[in-house]
Design an enzyme around this catalytic site. Structure first.
Site, mmCIF file in Angstrom:
data_model
loop_
_atom_site.group_PDB
_atom_site.id
_atom_site.type_symbol
_atom_site.label_atom_id
_atom_site.label_comp_id
_atom_site.label_asym_id
_atom_site.label_seq_id
_atom_site.Cartn_x
_atom_site.Cartn_y
_atom_site.Cartn_z
ATOM 1 N N HIS A 10 -40.783 -6.579 22.350
ATOM 2 C CA HIS A 10 -40.657 -7.447 21.178
ATOM 3 C C HIS A 10 -41.102 -8.849 21.571
ATOM 4 C CE1 HIS A 10 -37.968 -4.176 19.956
ATOM 5 N NE2 HIS A 10 -38.079 -4.606 18.711
ATOM 6 N N LYS B 110 -36.974 -12.742 21.084
ATOM 7 C CA LYS B 110 -35.872 -11.787 20.893
ATOM 8 C C LYS B 110 -35.160 -11.583 22.223
ATOM 9 C CE LYS B 110 -34.737 -7.057 19.420
ATOM 10 N NZ LYS B 110 -33.557 -7.403 18.622
#
Lengths: 285, 285
Positions: free
Chosen positions: A168, A172
């Site tokens: 990601h 994140k």
């Protein structure tokens, strides 16, 4: 159900823009006013194709101004008004309370907050709502399917070794909730000892590019690979779901808006829904 | 259920050998006599670890000799006797008739023949049987799961493009039945037009090696890759199941033998089963 008016709370955020554009593509009307967090500009411009809408952003600073903006929209559009919320975890419960007290149908895409309190406030209010932490419909479908596989075939992957890699955008910090959910299903199917900490997280440009993520999506993607190998190595299963950008989520939100507006129009007895309900209805576009 | 004696019909074929070895690994006893087709040697040797069994092979030439061999084994072992059949499509119905008329529990792994007639003969006889064209339990589980996904979430992959590649040993002329079954599920989930003829079949060494199959498994493997891409290309799902060699199938057969022997011992009301029943029972090893 035509004539839906969408109030996109969370503009001028990236997800707010994407969702607004998806709604415009579906032929929904974007309201020219929306709620936003502190320190945001007074308005923003949303453009999709030949449509361009200037949205006035109402922040939380002047007491009562957000409620007033919402009440005015409700007065103008009645049950055709649907709120979409992609704001901030800290706003989930205050916003939910505002929507239910004014009595407006809503789609909550923001994660975090006290989910139990949100569900209770919504159920008590009788407001129609879709509350779903993941709007990526195919991913929600796969997650539910693997959970059902675990329930139906409890020992199916007994003795298999599991490997999980998820990538990601580097903003994140935590492990993907979807990855954890699928790992939990595979654990129920009997795979060898596997801890959530064994999930390999990629959060830097180099390893993400090596994993196949393109340069342009480094700052917005969700790529997952689950590999299951039999003890003797003669059998390998692999499941991948790679999302680049946010478009699939915004399309899922537009599905949710149309679904919940229809439920409201038909005065459905059930009033609170999640993505599984929408998937089961088979009404996605 | 201990003391199971297995009659492995279909030796000295490759699958007969693999299954015999899996049964020995499970602690089952391999009977020293088995039925076989025409033109086979008088006996064969099965070796697994420190266990070696000489199996006398009874062909179809001398009238009544196969029935006699079966009746003798039944007399010696009673309900502890379980037949496994990996013979030839042309033998499916005559063999089924023989097993049911003598009254011996059996596992039919041979594909082809008149399946409806086989089911009817078995149901009418009251004999316990597992009849399953695919003994690869994880693959059967995945196939059933994707079919359930299609039933539960009918439009989940609406607008997606499907690509399917399957590779099998070059002696396999037809398209993989498993691939066709999964394609059928994806069709129900709304993927763009995809015909069975669009399944890409690999049947030559070069393309198989490029697909990742190792040299040693070119003559015995089943590799499948299904790729689903969203219309705008931003989302990709991929499902792979790669089986090298026959070991996973033979382990599934051993599961089926233990399952059906237990059903016979407990005098189960239901007598005819498939791999889904075994998977749902969660008793696999």
């Amino acid at each position: 159900m035509s004539g839906i008016v969408v109030m996109m709370n969370g503009l001028p955020g990236a997800m707010g823009h994407e969702v607004s554009q998806a709604c415009i593509r579906r032929g929904l009307t974007l309201a020219p006013v929306a709620l936003t967090g502190g320190g945001q500009p007074a308005d923003c411009q949303v453009t999709e194709g030949s449509t361009s809408v200037t949205v006035k952003l109402v922040g939380p600073d002047a007491a009562g101004s957000q409620r007033k903006a919402l009440e005015e929209l409700k007065k103008a559009h009645g049950n055709r008004l649907v709120i979409i919320d992609f704001t901030h975890p800290t706003a989930v419960n205050p916003n939910g309370d505002l929507y239910t007290s004014v009595g407006v149908t809503y789609v909550m895409g923001t994660t975090g907050g006290d989910r139990e309190a949100l569900m209770k406030a919504t159920n008590d209010s009788g407001v129609y709502a879709v509350i779903a932490p993941n709007m990526g419909k195919q991913i929600v479908a796969l997650q539910a399917t693997m959970e059902r596989m675990a329930r139906d075939f409890p020992g199916a992957f007994s003795g298999y070794k599991l490997e999980v890699t998820e990538s990601h955008q580097k903003t994140k910090a935590d492990t993907s909730g979807t990855a954890k959910a699928l790992v939990s299903s595979f654990q129920k199917m009997g795979v060898d000892k596997f801890e959530m900490d064994d999930i390999k997280m990629l959060r830097d440009d180099e390893s993400q590019k090596a994993f196949g993520v393109s340069e342009e999506h480094l700052n917005g993607h969700a790529w997952h690979t689950y590999t299951l190998k039999s003890g003797d190595g003669s059998v390998e299963f692999q499941f991948k779901h790679n999302v680049s950008g946010r478009r699939t989520y915004s399309e899922g939100v537009a599905d949710a808006v149309q679904f919940i507006a229809a439920k409201c129009a038909e005065k459905s007895k059930k009033r609170t829904f999640d993505m599984i309900d929408i998937l089961e209805a088979g009404v996605m576009q």
